[in-house]
Every structure is written in structure tokens, then in C-alpha cells.
Design a protein around this motif. Structure first.
Motif, PDB file in Angstrom:
ATOM      1  N   ARG A  90       1.223  -1.498  -0.189  1.00 47.54           N
ATOM      2  CA  ARG A  90      -0.003   0.109  -0.241  1.00 47.54           C
ATOM      3  C   ARG A  90       1.205   1.799  -0.208  1.00 47.54           C
ATOM      4  O   ARG A  90       0.077   2.214  -0.353  1.00 47.54           O
ATOM      5  N   ALA A  91       1.879   0.874  -0.181  1.00 48.20           N
ATOM      6  CA  ALA A  91       3.013   2.614   0.121  1.00 48.20           C
ATOM      7  C   ALA A  91       3.553   2.872  -1.032  1.00 48.20           C
ATOM      8  O   ALA A  91       3.915   3.887  -1.573  1.00 48.20           O
ATOM      9  N   TRP A  92       3.161   1.727  -2.399  1.00 47.70           N
ATOM     10  CA  TRP A  92       3.920   2.196  -2.999  1.00 47.70           C
ATOM     11  C   TRP A  92       2.184   2.237  -4.138  1.00 47.70           C
ATOM     12  O   TRP A  92       1.854   2.892  -4.625  1.00 47.70           O
ATOM     13  N   THR A  96      -3.509   7.564  -5.358  1.00 50.32           N
ATOM     14  CA  THR A  96      -3.610   9.364  -4.436  1.00 50.32           C
ATOM     15  C   THR A  96      -2.439   9.902  -5.447  1.00 50.32           C
ATOM     16  O   THR A  96      -1.541   8.558  -6.020  1.00 50.32           O
ATOM     17  N   ALA A  97      -1.468  11.104  -5.861  1.00 54.54           N
ATOM     18  CA  ALA A  97      -0.869  11.672  -6.635  1.00 54.54           C
ATOM     19  C   ALA A  97       0.450  11.165  -6.166  1.00 54.54           C
ATOM     20  O   ALA A  97       1.290  11.172  -6.707  1.00 54.54           O
ATOM     21  N   GLU A  98       0.567  10.668  -4.840  1.00 59.34           N
ATOM     22  CA  GLU A  98       1.627  10.627  -3.876  1.00 59.34           C
ATOM     23  C   GLU A  98       1.884   9.359  -4.424  1.00 59.34           C
ATOM     24  O   GLU A  98       3.752   8.962  -4.734  1.00 59.34           O
ATOM     25  N   HIS A  99       1.430   8.080  -5.138  1.00 64.18           N
ATOM     26  CA  HIS A  99       1.249   7.024  -5.204  1.00 64.18           C
ATOM     27  C   HIS A  99       1.851   6.764  -6.828  1.00 64.18           C
ATOM     28  O   HIS A  99       3.117   6.424  -7.267  1.00 64.18           O
ATOM     29  N   GLU A 100       0.757   7.541  -7.695  1.00 65.37           N
ATOM     30  CA  GLU A 100       1.524   8.254  -8.945  1.00 65.37           C
ATOM     31  C   GLU A 100       2.988   8.089  -9.320  1.00 65.37           C
ATOM     32  O   GLU A 100       3.392   7.809  -9.859  1.00 65.37           O
ATOM     33  N   ALA A 104       6.216   6.402 -10.487  1.00 62.38           N
ATOM     34  CA  ALA A 104       6.772   7.328 -12.141  1.00 62.38           C
ATOM     35  C   ALA A 104       7.863   7.022 -11.966  1.00 62.38           C
ATOM     36  O   ALA A 104       8.688   7.108 -12.978  1.00 62.38           O
ATOM     37  N   GLU A 105       8.407   8.056 -10.647  1.00 60.89           N
ATOM     38  CA  GLU A 105       9.685   8.362 -10.321  1.00 60.89           C
ATOM     39  C   GLU A 105      10.850   7.119 -10.364  1.00 60.89           C
ATOM     40  O   GLU A 105      11.851   6.990 -10.781  1.00 60.89           O
ATOM     41  N   GLN A 106      10.350   5.847 -10.084  1.00 61.44           N
ATOM     42  CA  GLN A 106      11.327   4.509 -10.537  1.00 61.44           C
ATOM     43  C   GLN A 106      10.354   4.007 -11.526  1.00 61.44           C
ATOM     44  O   GLN A 106      11.152   2.333 -11.459  1.00 61.44           O
ATOM     45  N   ALA A 113       0.410   0.418 -10.558  1.00 59.28           N
ATOM     46  CA  ALA A 113       0.518   1.606  -9.568  1.00 59.28           C
ATOM     47  C   ALA A 113      -0.305   1.847  -8.915  1.00 59.28           C
ATOM     48  O   ALA A 113      -0.219   2.657  -7.871  1.00 59.28           O
ATOM     49  N   THR A 114      -1.706   1.578  -9.356  1.00 64.49           N
ATOM     50  CA  THR A 114      -3.246   1.840  -9.060  1.00 64.49           C
ATOM     51  C   THR A 114      -3.747   0.924  -7.822  1.00 64.49           C
ATOM     52  O   THR A 114      -4.449   1.014  -7.001  1.00 64.49           O
ATOM     53  N   GLU A 115      -3.504  -0.369  -7.492  1.00 62.33           N
ATOM     54  CA  GLU A 115      -3.948  -1.318  -7.157  1.00 62.33           C
ATOM     55  C   GLU A 115      -2.799  -2.491  -6.497  1.00 62.33           C
ATOM     56  O   GLU A 115      -1.814  -3.010  -7.364  1.00 62.33           O
ATOM     57  N   VAL A 116      -3.501  -2.633  -5.025  1.00 61.84           N
ATOM     58  CA  VAL A 116      -1.825  -4.065  -4.430  1.00 61.84           C
ATOM     59  C   VAL A 116      -2.838  -5.094  -5.215  1.00 61.84           C
ATOM     60  O   VAL A 116      -3.617  -5.334  -4.898  1.00 61.84           O
ATOM     61  N   ALA A 117      -1.600  -6.222  -5.709  1.00 56.53           N
ATOM     62  CA  ALA A 117      -1.560  -7.157  -6.362  1.00 56.53           C
ATOM     63  C   ALA A 117      -1.099  -8.356  -5.071  1.00 56.53           C
ATOM     64  O   ALA A 117       0.073  -8.352  -4.774  1.00 56.53           O
ATOM     65  N   THR A 118      -1.966  -8.922  -4.679  1.00 55.74           N
ATOM     66  CA  THR A 118      -1.824 -10.096  -3.187  1.00 55.74           C
ATOM     67  C   THR A 118      -0.097 -10.905  -4.566  1.00 55.74           C
ATOM     68  O   THR A 118      -0.427 -11.027  -5.342  1.00 55.74           O
TER      69      THR A 118
END
Length: 254
Positions: A90-92, A96-100, A104-106, A113-118
Motif C-alpha cells: 500500500r505504500a506504493w 493518490t498523487a503521491e502514489h503516482e 513514476a519516479e521508479q 501502480a494503482t492497485e495492490v496485487a496480492t
């Protein structure tokens, strides 16, 4: 190698596919299996893709780490890794704009990037690639983290992929007569004379012997036979949480 990884133009997915083809050509055999498991790399800082405070088996506790799920190919001819997926918690992964910005930076693709895949979902994606590449294997194997995921099991059954997956003792299982029982309840009903002592492999101190029993369950919707495989240690080696006494360790596999 550092120069190649940092400066050369190369395609990680194409390289992955070439490695898989090379490994399968070298190791393919009638007893080949696919194995999903995860590993962690302890990290400092917050910039490495996917790094966050999370549990990792490498340390046996919650640490600042990257965690990835790997797919291994193994047979009597040898074993190696053939695929990988980075776990993004969830930290990644988020909306949110912070997630995006962070992803993108990495260089993390928007679809990741938009949803956690288990972790079971990541294992499924790698299995799907292996099936599309016609990788020859007999069974898919994984521990309880994947075995307790009913969506993954349903996906495997729908595609007629045979599997041996560890499951928790309270997993509810269907019986041929339509009733259901927890795995531990079925163990309690197994006659002692049903257990067979067999070695699963040779260890540093000789054969790794366990007592084994199998209970037939209801077939899958695709008419595959389904069994509960029970593995019991030969001597008391686990402390009972309630009494503190040493008891035999029991493991369950579907």
C-alpha cells in the motif's frame, strides 16, 4: 555487469523469457514441477521500488525490505528460477498523487501502480506466462500463503493444472457425500494404521522421514480427483501453544 544493468538498453521481460526457455530446455523431465515462493531483500531508505516496512522471511520479522514472488522450475535434472514479480504494498500501489509520483519516479508501470496485487495473484500471473509458453510440468507447488487462496485454487482447477498446496488446519474441505469438514477434523478421523512412513528427501542427517496419510475429498468441478494429504512428524517436535507440551507437527496439503 554493473555497467550493463545501469547503462545498457535491454528488455527485462525479453531476457526473462530467454532465461525461461534456456532453463526449461536444460531441465525438462517427466517429474518437473513449478514452485511459487517469496523472498525478501533487506534495504535502507525509501527509494528502491517496492521497499517498505513489511514482513520478510529472510529476517523472520517486519523489516524495511523489498519482497518479490518467484517461480522456480525443478526436476530430477536440477532447479532454477524462471520468473519474478515485485510485490508492491500500500505504500506504493494506490490512487493518490503521491502514489503516482513515487511509482513514476521508479519506472513502475501505471497498471501496477494503482492497485495492490496480492502475492497469490502475482503467482497466478507467472503461471499464466508459463502455460502460454508451454512449459512442461506435472504439478504446481506452493506453501500456505498461496494454498489458502481459494481464487488461485479455482483458477488452477479451471485450467486443469494439478497442484499440491499447503493449507491451514481450519480449511473447510468438501467430502464426497456432500458434507464438509475442517482439515484438522479429518486428521482426527484417520485410523492410525492408515499412516505410512516415507522419506520426502535426504537431509544432512539422512532421510527426512514423516508419517503420511491421504483422505479422498469431493472431486473438482472439472472432475479431477481431490485429496487431503496429511504429513506428521515422527517424533514430538513442536510446542503446543495451550499446554506447552511437545507434540508432533502436523501439516496439511490439498
Amino acid at each position: 555487469m554493473q555497467g550493463f544493468l545501469a547503462k545498457a538498453a535491454w528488455d527485462a521481460e525479453e531476457l526473462r523469457d530467454r532465461v525461461r526457455a534456456y532453463a526449461v530446455a536444460a531441465l525438462a523431465a517427466d517429474d518437473a514441477v513449478l514452485i511459487a515462493d517469496e523472498t525478501g531483500d533487506i534495504k535502507k531508505g525509501t527509494k528502491s521500488a517496492g521497499v517498505q516496512r513489511q514482513y520478510t522471511g529472510t529476517a523472520g520479522r517486519i523489516e524495511n525490505a523489498q519482497v518479490s514472488v518467484h517461480l522456480s522450475y525443478g526436476s530430477s535434472r536440477g532447479r532454477t528460477l524462471i520468473d519474478r514479480e515485485l510485490y508492491l504494498g500500500r505504500a506504493w500501489a494506490g490512487t493518490t498523487a503521491e502514489h503516482e509520483h513515487r511509482c513514476a519516479e521508479q519506472g513502475i508501470p501505471p497498471e501496477r501502480a494503482t492497485e495492490v496485487a496480492t502475492k497469490p495473484e502475482l503467482a497466478r500471473r507467472m503461471l499464466e506466462r508459463a502455460l502460454e509458453a508451454d512449459v512442461p510440468f506435472t504439478y504446481f507447488l506452493a506453501d500456505e500463503a498461496y494454498g489458502q487462496c481459494r481464487a488461485l485454487r479455482a483458477w488452477l482447477e479451471e485450467r486443469r493444472v494439478r497442484y499440491v498446496l499447503a493449507i491451514p488446519k481450519n480449511e473447510v474441505l468438501p467430502l464426497p457425500d456432500g458434507r464438509t469438514r475442517q482439515a484438522r477434523e479429518l486428521y482426527a478421523l484417520v485410523p492410525e494404521e492408515t499412516f505410512e512412513r516415507r522419506s520426502c528427501a535426504n537431509g544432512a542427517k539422512g532421510p527426512r522421514e514423516y508419517d503420511w496419510a491421504s483422505v479422498q475429498l469431493a472431486p473438482t468441478a472439472e472432475d479431477f480427483e481431490r485429496h487431503l494429504l496429511i504429513r506428521r512428524s515422527t517424533v514430538p517436535n513442536k510446542k503446543d501453544k495451550k499446554t506447552g507440551a511437545l507434540v508432533r507437527e502436523i501439516a496439511y496439503f490439498l
